[in-house]
Design a protein around this motif. Sequence first.
Motif, PDB file in Angstrom:
ATOM      1  N   GLY A   1       0.809  -1.213   0.000  1.00 46.49           N
ATOM      2  CA  GLY A   1       0.000   0.000   0.000  1.00 46.49           C
ATOM      3  C   GLY A   1       0.840   1.261   0.000  1.00 46.49           C
ATOM      4  N   ALA A   2       1.951   1.242   0.747  1.00 40.92           N
ATOM      5  CA  ALA A   2       2.838   2.410   0.800  1.00 40.92           C
ATOM      6  C   ALA A   2       3.481   2.672  -0.565  1.00 40.92           C
ATOM      7  N   VAL A   3       3.875   1.613  -1.265  1.00 39.93           N
ATOM      8  CA  VAL A   3       4.426   1.787  -2.619  1.00 39.93           C
ATOM      9  C   VAL A   3       3.347   2.382  -3.530  1.00 39.93           C
ATOM     10  N   ALA A   4       2.108   1.914  -3.387  1.00 40.85           N
ATOM     11  CA  ALA A   4       1.014   2.447  -4.209  1.00 40.85           C
ATOM     12  C   ALA A   4       0.789   3.932  -3.929  1.00 40.85           C
ATOM     13  N   GLU A   5       1.126   4.378  -2.714  1.00 43.02           N
ATOM     14  CA  GLU A   5       1.021   5.803  -2.377  1.00 43.02           C
ATOM     15  C   GLU A   5       2.266   6.586  -2.793  1.00 43.02           C
ATOM     16  N   GLY A   6       3.280   5.888  -3.292  1.00 47.32           N
ATOM     17  CA  GLY A   6       4.482   6.572  -3.773  1.00 47.32           C
ATOM     18  C   GLY A   6       5.632   6.604  -2.790  1.00 47.32           C
ATOM     19  N   ARG A   7       5.557   5.839  -1.715  1.00 51.07           N
ATOM     20  CA  ARG A   7       6.668   5.769  -0.760  1.00 51.07           C
ATOM     21  C   ARG A   7       7.588   4.624  -1.157  1.00 51.07           C
ATOM     22  N   TRP A   8       8.667   5.004  -1.860  1.00 45.78           N
ATOM     23  CA  TRP A   8       9.535   4.011  -2.481  1.00 45.78           C
ATOM     24  C   TRP A   8      10.397   3.259  -1.479  1.00 45.78           C
ATOM     25  N   ASP A   9      10.539   3.759  -0.259  1.00 48.15           N
ATOM     26  CA  ASP A   9      11.319   3.030   0.746  1.00 48.15           C
ATOM     27  C   ASP A   9      10.673   1.675   1.061  1.00 48.15           C
ATOM     28  N   ALA A  10       9.374   1.571   0.864  1.00 47.67           N
ATOM     29  CA  ALA A  10       8.678   0.313   1.133  1.00 47.67           C
ATOM     30  C   ALA A  10       9.057  -0.778   0.131  1.00 47.67           C
ATOM     31  N   LEU A  11       9.681  -0.399  -0.990  1.00 46.99           N
ATOM     32  CA  LEU A  11      10.145  -1.409  -1.947  1.00 46.99           C
ATOM     33  C   LEU A  11      11.153  -2.360  -1.295  1.00 46.99           C
TER      34      LEU A  11
END
Length: 175
Positions: free
Chosen positions: A99-109
């Motif tokens: 969900g965080a990646v879907a919001e644009g928070r790339w650290d969650a990758l």
Amino acid sequence: MIKLLYGLITGIVFGFLLQKARVLRYDKQIGALRLQDMTIIKFMLSSVLVGLVGIYALQDAGLAKISVKSTQLGANILGGLIFGLGWGLIGYCPGTAVGAVAEGRWDALWGIAGMLVGAALFAEIYPFLKTTVYTWGNYGKLTLPQLLGLNHWLIIILFIAGGLALFRFFAKKGI
């Protein structure tokens, strides 16, 4: 195919609710790990209680069949430790990382990469685990109502009462 569609729709709705509840936020994750912000705990407890009622209602209506997995304490404890370590290191659990990646928070990758590496490692060592860890504390297909010899609705009512008491406690503490 219809079951896959139901799963997709359910996943989209759950992801939307995760985002609306703001549990995808790193600060909420860390707050939960430090027992300072119970937003995630309250969200997940609500999800579990609603799911508990829904699944058993569907089963009693003959619309679903519960598939109980074996209770294997060794595997559960080891898996829980690995899950907790990963969550603590990256600050996201698997669902919130996506969900965080879907919001644009790339650290969650990093969390998603860790999940993929972990899945690959698990696949490689599964034969070893199956003959060792999976045999520790194997109690077979066991549910709490079976263990206690009680009707599942009584257990569900007790869980809901406990959940509501916990929500009240969190509200009094302001967390």
